[in-house]
Design an enzyme around this catalytic site. Structure first.
Site, PDB file in Angstrom:
ATOM      1  N   ARG A 208      -6.483   0.068  25.965  1.00 43.75           N
ATOM      2  CA  ARG A 208      -7.036   0.651  27.193  1.00 43.75           C
ATOM      3  C   ARG A 208      -6.977   2.180  27.161  1.00 43.75           C
ATOM      4  O   ARG A 208      -7.908   2.848  27.625  1.00 43.75           O
ATOM      5  CB  ARG A 208      -6.267   0.133  28.413  1.00 43.75           C
ATOM      6  CG  ARG A 208      -6.316  -1.370  28.607  1.00 43.75           C
ATOM      7  CD  ARG A 208      -7.689  -1.866  28.970  1.00 43.75           C
ATOM      8  NE  ARG A 208      -7.721  -3.323  29.080  1.00 43.75           N
ATOM      9  CZ  ARG A 208      -8.813  -4.058  28.967  1.00 43.75           C
ATOM     10  NH1 ARG A 208      -9.981  -3.476  28.719  1.00 43.75           N
ATOM     11  NH2 ARG A 208      -8.766  -5.374  29.079  1.00 43.75           N
TER      12      ARG A 208
ATOM     13  N   SER B 278       1.576 -10.449  38.090  1.00 43.97           N
ATOM     14  CA  SER B 278       0.990 -11.648  38.686  1.00 43.97           C
ATOM     15  C   SER B 278       0.973 -12.792  37.693  1.00 43.97           C
ATOM     16  O   SER B 278       0.746 -13.952  38.057  1.00 43.97           O
ATOM     17  CB  SER B 278      -0.442 -11.353  39.143  1.00 43.97           C
ATOM     18  OG  SER B 278      -1.283 -11.087  38.020  1.00 43.97           O
ATOM     19  N   GLN B 279       1.214 -12.475  36.406  1.00 44.55           N
ATOM     20  CA  GLN B 279       1.120 -13.497  35.364  1.00 44.55           C
ATOM     21  C   GLN B 279       2.221 -14.539  35.465  1.00 44.55           C
ATOM     22  O   GLN B 279       2.058 -15.657  34.979  1.00 44.55           O
ATOM     23  CB  GLN B 279       1.134 -12.826  33.989  1.00 44.55           C
ATOM     24  CG  GLN B 279      -0.081 -11.972  33.726  1.00 44.55           C
ATOM     25  CD  GLN B 279       0.107 -10.992  32.586  1.00 44.55           C
ATOM     26  OE1 GLN B 279       1.135 -11.012  31.903  1.00 44.55           O
ATOM     27  NE2 GLN B 279      -0.868 -10.136  32.364  1.00 44.55           N
TER      28      GLN B 279
ATOM     29  N   LYS C 271     -11.884 -11.627  28.610  1.00 49.17           N
ATOM     30  CA  LYS C 271     -10.756 -12.237  27.889  1.00 49.17           C
ATOM     31  C   LYS C 271      -9.764 -12.856  28.866  1.00 49.17           C
ATOM     32  O   LYS C 271      -9.097 -13.836  28.544  1.00 49.17           O
ATOM     33  CB  LYS C 271     -10.076 -11.225  26.979  1.00 49.17           C
ATOM     34  CG  LYS C 271      -9.248 -10.171  27.698  1.00 49.17           C
ATOM     35  CD  LYS C 271      -8.204  -9.574  26.759  1.00 49.17           C
ATOM     36  CE  LYS C 271      -7.309  -8.624  27.528  1.00 49.17           C
ATOM     37  NZ  LYS C 271      -5.963  -8.538  26.960  1.00 49.17           N
TER      38      LYS C 271
ATOM     39  N   SER D 118      -1.780  -6.792  40.843  1.00 49.75           N
ATOM     40  CA  SER D 118      -2.873  -7.497  40.159  1.00 49.75           C
ATOM     41  C   SER D 118      -3.220  -8.807  40.860  1.00 49.75           C
ATOM     42  O   SER D 118      -3.440  -9.835  40.214  1.00 49.75           O
ATOM     43  CB  SER D 118      -2.513  -7.762  38.695  1.00 49.75           C
ATOM     44  OG  SER D 118      -2.125  -6.593  38.040  1.00 49.75           O
TER      45      SER D 118
ATOM     46  N   ASP E 237      -6.430  -2.428  35.245  1.00 48.91           N
ATOM     47  CA  ASP E 237      -6.977  -2.122  33.932  1.00 48.91           C
ATOM     48  C   ASP E 237      -8.016  -1.013  33.974  1.00 48.91           C
ATOM     49  O   ASP E 237      -8.345  -0.416  32.945  1.00 48.91           O
ATOM     50  CB  ASP E 237      -7.583  -3.376  33.300  1.00 48.91           C
ATOM     51  CG  ASP E 237      -6.521  -4.233  32.626  1.00 48.91           C
ATOM     52  OD1 ASP E 237      -5.356  -3.791  32.575  1.00 48.91           O
ATOM     53  OD2 ASP E 237      -6.848  -5.332  32.165  1.00 48.91           O
TER      54      ASP E 237
END
Length: 442
Positions: free
Chosen positions: A395, A172-173, A21, A199, A319
């Protein structure tokens, strides 16, 4: 409520996992910002993907097709989408509970005409976004937030370009969103990370997807990224790589059963950080074999009767942290997971949620600001099956359910939350030979 227990036979199975995803979200945003039609195959199911498809529409693109193969018609380069809009009545779009999409769409929306209001559900109003908004403001965007959080409204239609710093220790997004939007800026965009990035592998994934879509991201130095003026996405045909994070649940099942599970069709060159999870299981005592197959690599994990605790920094594979935490109580010694402080701001406070669930099972889980130390029960005590709260987090639900392979009768409340990223998880677990009973909606 779902109940998980070992099946009637030793675990020995093969499985294929859905597409990533994370990769799909990046391709969908890039395709929306492309002048032309992009074809995507291997698209996974899930609520996050449906939200990303809605985001394409909000940006002025369109999606045709169904199932795992779709066509994305992007907006016209430079001119923006040919659609009417009312400056005083922003278009509304929900990102659901996807923090990834919140950041990506906020940046992309700053490059198209017409105001867009971005909302969401669950904890989306608690997900940090101020660092990204400030960076976009430096590049010329006009964004109104709700106290530094969503809902937010983007009113600009062009990024000026330039050099901008962005905090990297929260997510990091922020940087990924800026990079994905950069090809539509008026001039070159340079992004400089501030602080130690979390990340980081997801930034590598962003750079990889952009390259596959025709945009080269230069990396002139550590923590520095540059997209040249005039860079443009190109339409094309792309297949989404299979999801190493989804594979990690089945590798963990082999470790816990113990048994043997093979996942085929994985991309050995994928930047997905979670591809390193199997190596961690090797350190714990499992046997891990990777071999070439017709469409990638085939990874087989064979569990061990005795597992040993490890210490690991999981900031680049966050994750998989809940999955490792679920295995840790069954290992000898202490397992220390650190570098995951940002997991407190996901669909749940994952550090607190894990400490809660592991404690209910009888393990000793000591939470810290950036991780957990997990030990088996004190001498004279033992682990026990329990009813666990998913905390509304996909998760947590998937990782903690795996403990039922060692503790028959583990139950998970609100199991439907897996629909966010892996709607077929319970079915896939049952197909391994695991006993899965109950209602996904309970």
């Amino acid at each position: 409520m779902i109940e998980v227990a070992p099946g009637p036979a030793p675990l020995d199975a093969a499985v294929r996992v859905p597409g990533s995803k994370y990769e799909a979200n990046r391709f969908l945003i890039a395709a929306a910002l492309t002048d032309g039609t992009t074809r995507l195959s291997g698209l996974p199911e899930g609520e996050d993907i449906r939200a990303a498809i809605s985001a394409v529409d909000a940006l002025g693109g369109s999606v045709a097709g169904h199932g795992d193969c779709i066509e994305v018609r992007g907006i016209a380069a430079g001119a923006g989408p040919e659609r009417s809009f009312d400056p005083g009545n922003p278009k509304q779009v929900s990102v659901g509970e996807s923090g990834t999409l919140l950041r990506f769409l906020t940046a992309a929306a700053a490059t198209v005409p017409g105001p867009i209001t971005i909302t969401g559900s669950g904890r989306i109003r608690e997900r940090p976004v101020a660092g990204l908004v400030a960076a976009l403001g430096t590049l010329g965007a006009d964004i109104e937030t709700t106290g530094g959080f969503a809902p937010l409204t983007v009113r600009s239609d062009r990024l000026a370009g330039g050099t901008v710093g962005v905090p990297a220790s929260e997510s990091s997004q922020f940087a990924s969103g800026l990079l994905l939007a950069a090809p539509r800026a008026a001039s070159a965009v340079s992004v400089e990370l501030q602080g130690d990035p979390v990340s980081a592998s997801y930034l590598d994934l962003t750079v990889s997807v952009m390259a596959r879509c025709g945009v080269k991201v230069e990396r002139p130095g550590p923590g520095r990224f540059r997209v040249a003026a005039g860079a443009r996405y190109r339409p094309g045909d792309h297949r989404i790589s299979r999801d190493w994070t989804a594979a990690s649940y089945f590798f963990a099942a082999a470790a816990l059963a113990p048994g043997r599970v093979t996942v085929d069709g994985l991309d050995p060159a994928s930047p997905q950080g979670e591809r390193g999870f199997a190596e961690l299981l090797g350190r714990m005592g499992c046997e891990v074999v990777e071999e070439a197959s017709e469409d990638g690599v085939r990874v087989t994990v064979t569990g061990a009767s005795r597992l040993r605790g490890i210490s690991v920094d999981m900031r680049s594979i966050p994750d998989a942290a809940p999955t490792l935490a679920a295995i840790a109580p069954f290992a000898e010694g202490t397992t220390r997971i650190h570098g995951i402080g940002h997991l407190r701001y996901k669909e749940s406070d994952r550090i607190a949620a894990l400490a809660d669930g592991l404690g209910r099972l009888g393990a000793r889980a000591n939470a810290a600001d950036d991780g957990l130390a997990i030990e088996p029960p004190a001498r004279g005590a033992s682990l026990r099956a329990a009813t666990l709260d998913s905390h509304g987090d996909h998760r947590i639900a998937m990782a903690m359910a795996l403990t039922g392979l060692r503790l028959p009768g583990v139950r998970v409340r609100t199991p439907r939350v897996v629909a966010k990223s892996f709607p077929g998880f319970w079915r896939a677990l049952a197909e391994l030979g695991v006993r899965v009973s109950g209602e996904e909606t309970g």
